[in-house]
Design a protein around this motif. Sequence first.
Motif, mmCIF file in Angstrom:
data_model
loop_
_atom_site.group_PDB
_atom_site.id
_atom_site.type_symbol
_atom_site.label_atom_id
_atom_site.label_comp_id
_atom_site.label_asym_id
_atom_site.label_seq_id
_atom_site.Cartn_x
_atom_site.Cartn_y
_atom_site.Cartn_z
ATOM 1 N N ALA A 104 0.787 -1.128 0.005
ATOM 2 C CA ALA A 104 0.055 0.089 -0.139
ATOM 3 C C ALA A 104 0.937 1.275 -0.080
ATOM 4 C CB ALA A 104 -0.896 0.088 1.153
ATOM 5 N N THR A 142 -9.091 -1.361 4.899
ATOM 6 C CA THR A 142 -9.514 -0.223 3.825
ATOM 7 C C THR A 142 -8.270 0.701 3.381
ATOM 8 O OG1 THR A 142 -11.471 -0.015 5.061
ATOM 9 C CG2 THR A 142 -10.971 1.723 3.552
ATOM 10 N N TYR A 174 -5.290 -0.525 3.190
ATOM 11 C CA TYR A 174 -4.429 -1.305 2.458
ATOM 12 C C TYR A 174 -4.802 -1.851 1.152
ATOM 13 C CZ TYR A 174 -1.528 -2.115 6.873
ATOM 14 O OH TYR A 174 -0.782 -1.540 7.977
ATOM 15 N N GLY A 175 -6.083 -1.609 0.996
ATOM 16 C CA GLY A 175 -6.945 -2.067 -0.205
ATOM 17 C C GLY A 175 -7.192 -3.419 -0.068
ATOM 18 N N SER A 215 -9.542 -7.291 1.763
ATOM 19 C CA SER A 215 -10.703 -7.507 2.605
ATOM 20 C C SER A 215 -10.245 -7.667 4.127
ATOM 21 C CB SER A 215 -11.463 -8.548 2.114
ATOM 22 O OG SER A 215 -10.644 -9.632 2.097
#
Length: 287
Positions: free
Chosen positions: A71, A110, A112-113, A115
């Motif tokens: 990220a 969120t 780190y993109g 789930s």
Amino acid sequence: MRAIRRAAEIPQSDVAAAAGVADSTYSGWETGTAVPDPEKLPTLAGVLGRELNDLFPRNGLPDLTDLRCDAGLYQYETAKLIGTKSAGPVAGAERGERRLKDRYVPLLATAYGVSEDELRQAQERSIAKAQGEEGEPAVTESASATGAPPGTLAEKITLILDRSYPGHQGPPSDAEIADAVNAHAGAHVISEAGVRDLRTGAAETAPPIVLEGLAAFFAVSPLYFQPDDAVARQVYEGLRLLSAAKKGSVGRVRARGAGAQGLSANVMAIVNDLVTELEQRAPDSNE
């Protein structure tokens, strides 16, 4: 990086500026005299017009540190993300010393993109890696070759998830596993949260129908998910039988009979038949 940059006709200074480093620093990365921080890799991939995993492929699935670096975030920056004074909670989790508090998981996922489930799986890999570094029995090819299986139910599930799902698709989610187990049972026997508890070690045991469903879903023998002490006990009894047969004292094993710590009734019946056959063939022999 140099070949890709030149093919794209991008000046070295442009890449250095995007990465926030001096031209000489970037030049060192291209010549191999230095390596960039892993937190810089997403920026470099973006400037060079390549996918991160394509330009800098990873060997294996990511742990918590990998997700953060993917990220483009430094560890100290996570304190602001989770609303703490320091990055201590994240640092501890990355070192495998303790798990993240539940309230931090959605915030980091969120940022780190990924789930929440992917974040929790990465956390388990960080813990497993730390145990290996501290001398615990890490799951490696050599360990498998010597017959050292994972011990707890969580370790068994994690081993399958880590080793059986290569590629970009990755392992199934906790929800997918729960759905498969419930379908196998023909009833609702476990929830997504229940699978996560088993996988993370929050729950150490599960009903037989759940273990059967897990074995069916992962295409492994149901024996894989049985408690280690039960498996070890049967192996131990088998070795006692072989040893007694070689010493000519098989009858002692039969006399011991079945008990809470012994062989099952069915197995004892087979042992008794074998003992009788051996005695009939060579009643006076110790061979």
